[in-house]
Design a protein around this motif. Structure first.
Motif, short mmCIF file in Angstrom:
data_model
loop_
_atom_site.label_atom_id
_atom_site.label_comp_id
_atom_site.label_asym_id
_atom_site.label_seq_id
_atom_site.Cartn_x
_atom_site.Cartn_y
_atom_site.Cartn_z
N ARG A 292 0.95 -1.68 0.21
CA ARG A 292 0.08 -0.29 -0.08
C ARG A 292 0.78 1.24 -0.12
O ARG A 292 0.72 1.84 -0.70
CB ARG A 292 -1.02 0.07 1.17
N ASP B 110 0.57 3.77 -2.85
CA ASP B 110 0.38 5.31 -2.58
C ASP B 110 1.25 6.42 -3.25
O ASP B 110 1.35 7.35 -3.44
CB ASP B 110 0.04 5.11 -1.11
N ASP C 76 -7.52 -4.73 2.31
CA ASP C 76 -5.83 -5.08 1.73
C ASP C 76 -6.45 -4.56 -0.35
O ASP C 76 -6.10 -5.57 -0.46
CB ASP C 76 -5.46 -6.08 1.68
N SER C 77 -6.48 -3.40 -0.24
CA SER C 77 -6.76 -3.79 -2.11
C SER C 77 -6.71 -1.24 -1.71
O SER C 77 -6.20 -0.61 -1.20
CB SER C 77 -8.02 -3.80 -1.69
N ALA C 78 -6.38 -1.42 -2.74
CA ALA C 78 -6.41 -0.05 -3.53
C ALA C 78 -5.96 0.38 -4.67
O ALA C 78 -6.11 -0.61 -5.33
CB ALA C 78 -4.44 0.72 -2.83
N GLN D 32 -4.25 1.90 -8.43
CA GLN D 32 -3.33 2.29 -8.60
C GLN D 32 -3.73 2.72 -10.47
O GLN D 32 -4.62 2.61 -10.91
CB GLN D 32 -2.25 1.44 -9.51
#
Length: 304
Positions: free
Chosen positions: A201, A205, A295-297, A299
């Motif tokens: 992460r 970020d 647990d994700s994001a 991109q």
């Protein structure tokens, strides 16, 4: 002239005599024994001493017997607890070895079988669970170079922490509107997989790396270049991941429910429950350390 003689005194009449009762003599304790009586007295004393000696001796014998009985009882108990010298004392039980057909997924040392593309994607249609529509499998890949599936610091991190294999596939969602690449990174052990998970992460970020989608021919370019939602999860020494893009290349909103459902389908239902549960064959490995949606994001795409 001669004097007349004095009158002779008359005897006084005696008092009326009372019968005299003889008073018995009080017993005297200081008596003088004769020779026979002294011998009898000494003999009696010796007899009484013997009685006391017999009583004291009997009590001592009883006490000795009771103490001996306790000692014998303690000895018997000790012998009952102590195994015979002819028998071996059992050693502490060793950890039960992993049964044949079962695998501990926490380390490659106990899970040595190589992943295969067929293990993850056995056919052209992928049904993650009964009652759900199928995903269409467009392309699969198994590689010993983990850097083919990531860029920048994420790729370096995977290699540095011992990733020796990545197996992935590109699929189209049941509604046809989304393309996704999902798969497993094979790390050294649970600790190394968790370290990768914790660093992903911040790296995303800070735009210091990204996951790469696997293009599957014409009309699938978006999975490699477009902005995406990414989810990941650790199970044993594996890091499961799923990258989701819109098939038309448009940006996916952060709260896109369809993208979140796709990540859950591929990471939790398929890779974790179908693939890794089957590999563990009975569940000797630990449970996942976090849901896919935690647990994700996002991109950015390569064109941004």
């Amino acid at each position: 002239m001669p004097q007349p003689a004095p009158p002779v005194p008359q005897p006084v009449p005696a008092a009326t005599a009372r019968p005299t009762v003889p008073i018995p003599a009080s017993p005297t304790f200081r008596t003088t024994d004769g020779p026979d009586q002294s011998r009898n007295r000494r003999a009696g004393r010796r007899g009484g001493g013997r009685v006391w000696q017999a009583l004291i001796g009997g009590a001592a014998v009883l006490l000795l017997l009771s103490l001996t009985g306790l000692a014998v009882a303690a000895l018997l108990d000790e012998r009952a607890d102590t195994p015979p010298t002819s028998e071996q004392t059992p050693l502490p039980a060793a950890p039960e070895p992993t049964a044949p057909g079962r695998s501990d997924l926490d380390s490659r040392d106990t899970d040595q079988a190589t992943l295969t593309a067929k293990e993850l994607f056995p056919g052209k249609q992928l049904v993650v669970t009964d009652g759900k529509p199928a995903y269409r499998v467009l392309k699969t890949q198994a590689s010993a170079d983990c850097a083919v599936s990531a860029t920048g610091e994420i790729a370096d991190l995977l290699v540095r922490l011992g990733c020796n294999q990545v197996v992935r596939g590109t699929l189209r969602s049941p509604d046809g509107d989304h393309l996704l690449t999902a798969g497993l990174f094979n790390l050294t052990d649970l600790a190394s997989a968790q370290r990768v998970r914790d660093r992903i992460r911040p790296l995303l970020d800070d735009r210091q790396g990204r996951f790469r989608g696997l293009p599957a021919g014409k009309g699938t370019e978006a999975v490699e270049k477009a902005a995406a939602r990414v989810g990941w999860q650790v199970r044993g020494h594996y890091l499961a991941f799923c990258l989701v893009t819109r098939a038309d290349g448009e940006r996916i909103p952060t709260d896109d429910a369809v993208a979140r459902e796709i990540m859950y389908d591929l990471i939790e239902l398929h890779l974790n429950r179908n693939v890794l549960d089957h590999r563990a064959a009975g569940g000797t490995a630990g449970q996942p350390t976090g849901g896919a949606t935690e647990d994700s994001a996002g991109q950015r795409g390569t064109d941004d």
